[in-house]
Enzyme design. Sequence first.
Site, PDB file in Angstrom:
ATOM      1  N   LYS A  38     -15.706  56.563   7.512  1.00 14.90           N
ATOM      2  CA  LYS A  38     -16.105  57.311   6.305  1.00 14.90           C
ATOM      3  C   LYS A  38     -16.668  56.360   5.262  1.00 14.90           C
ATOM      4  CE  LYS A  38     -13.959  60.616   3.048  1.00 14.90           C
ATOM      5  NZ  LYS A  38     -12.678  61.287   2.737  1.00 14.90           N
TER       6      LYS A  38
ATOM      7  N   SER B 149     -13.210  66.138   2.402  1.00 19.92           N
ATOM      8  CA  SER B 149     -14.299  65.251   2.113  1.00 19.92           C
ATOM      9  C   SER B 149     -14.731  64.412   3.308  1.00 19.92           C
ATOM     10  CB  SER B 149     -13.919  64.326   0.966  1.00 19.92           C
ATOM     11  OG  SER B 149     -12.763  63.590   1.296  1.00 19.92           O
TER      12      SER B 149
ATOM     13  N   SER C 169      -8.488  66.496   2.974  1.00 20.46           N
ATOM     14  CA  SER C 169      -9.758  65.997   3.509  1.00 20.46           C
ATOM     15  C   SER C 169      -9.758  65.411   4.906  1.00 20.46           C
ATOM     16  CB  SER C 169     -10.325  64.967   2.542  1.00 20.46           C
ATOM     17  OG  SER C 169     -10.593  65.595   1.303  1.00 20.46           O
TER      18      SER C 169
END
Lengths: 64, 451
Positions: free
Chosen positions: B80, B149, B173
């Site tokens: 990420k 997210s 997330s």
Amino acid sequence: MEPPEQVRQWIGELLGMTLEGDSTRKPLEAWTMLGPALAAVHGATVAMETEPATVLVIPGSNDQ
Amino acid sequence: MGEPWELTLAEASDLIRQGALSPVDLVRSHLDRIAAVDPHLLAWARTVPEQALAEAERLEKLLRKGTHLGPLHGIPVGIKDIYYTAGLETAGGSRVLAGFIPTYGATVVRRLRAAGAIVLGKTATTEFAYADPAPTRNPWNTDHTPGGSSSGSAAAVAAGMCLGAFGTQTVGSIVRPAAFCGVVGLKPTYGRVSRYGILPLAWSLDHPGPIARTVRDAALLLEAVAGPDPNDPSAADRSVPCYVEKMAEPPGGLAAGIPDRYFPARSSAAVMAAFQDAVRVLAGLGIRVRDVQLPACFEAGVEAGRVVLHAEAAAFHRDRFRVRRQEYGPKLAALIEAGLLIPAASYLRAQQVRSEAIAAIRRLLREVDVLVTPAAPGPAPEGLGSTGDPVFNAPSSTFGLPALGVPMGFAPPGLPLGLQIVGRHFDEATILRVGTAYEAATPWHARRPAL
């Protein structure tokens, strides 16, 4: 959840302290975002007044 | 064997160890897959194909010399884009950090590389891991959000573009995007995995964790990165069990609690139907499933987490926000503005309420071994303007409890649903045990989106 009137008044006064920009918009947005959460926290705190020794713990500390 | 990208991480790992699969071929297969499908999904903020192939060749040479680094040797992963990667741009899904190239890597990234994993690139994230969406689309239906997210990580794994990925969860997330994309998401206990070198959203709520196609894959990824870190004082000073061994033990005799409130009222009919089927499967595995009463302070504790999130996010962004306000997305800007108004006394009271709620939930988790709930109130919403509602994941994040999301079925029109298994602090082994058995007894994890 409807906050107690006293808490709502206090939060309204607090949110009147804006940084800049439209002072009527920011308190409403911030209240919408945070008001119920703050009311829940302070409502719970009232119940906790009988437990003054409540310890603050950050989760994940080696106290766990 | 089909294409290498169709393997699970564990399958690829075994083949590499046996000498039957080349890390170079595995990486090439994934790079080809990315080229084929990512234009439609936008799961990657950036990829590093030359570096990945060079690393694969290096790891292949090690194998020829008889050196095998472990189960992640030669495994392609996504990271990420809030994890620092040395020499590789880390923009945090933001304009303010566009072009920022860290000089060091996050502990998670360093440990993955040391274990032989190959970073294919940085996966798309919402802005600074909050709510302004990434451009990523759901592989099961590109008109729908993949969640967030950790949007890119979940979509990349679901679409076969990498064998595992890392995300973070502050509210919902990891488990929520994993559920929306029909893959496994593992949010470890707070402090199980070092946060060093990861852009924070909220320091006392952020949890790094893996997203993968199977529970075993997620456990292998967690084993490689978990453990103490002198660079992160909040990383717990506890040894890391061999999760893959412990989770193989059948779960019969474990007790699973279904919360009496908070979750059912917010769940769609399709979610409740699938959840009830999941509960029947768990009972059929010998797990003693029963209703449990959540503590009275549960909801106040979750709301306290909201106050903490606002205040901590505002504290991190304060200085940058004052001078670059116009470069922030609207949702993050609103979070910061509201957070800046929270008095210190309210933040501290919120942490106290949170502590009380944690103590209460720990007492509940002495009565049962795990709590089981749906992973989200519904399937992935239509549209890309929102990443969905993290309401079912907020409790485990706020209380620091480990949570595993596994595929639980599908809702019309063919969108995945997830089951959430929440355990005691530092008892990832038990939630992995339950998840492993449930996965083996159900067909959901084997389905792939048609791309």
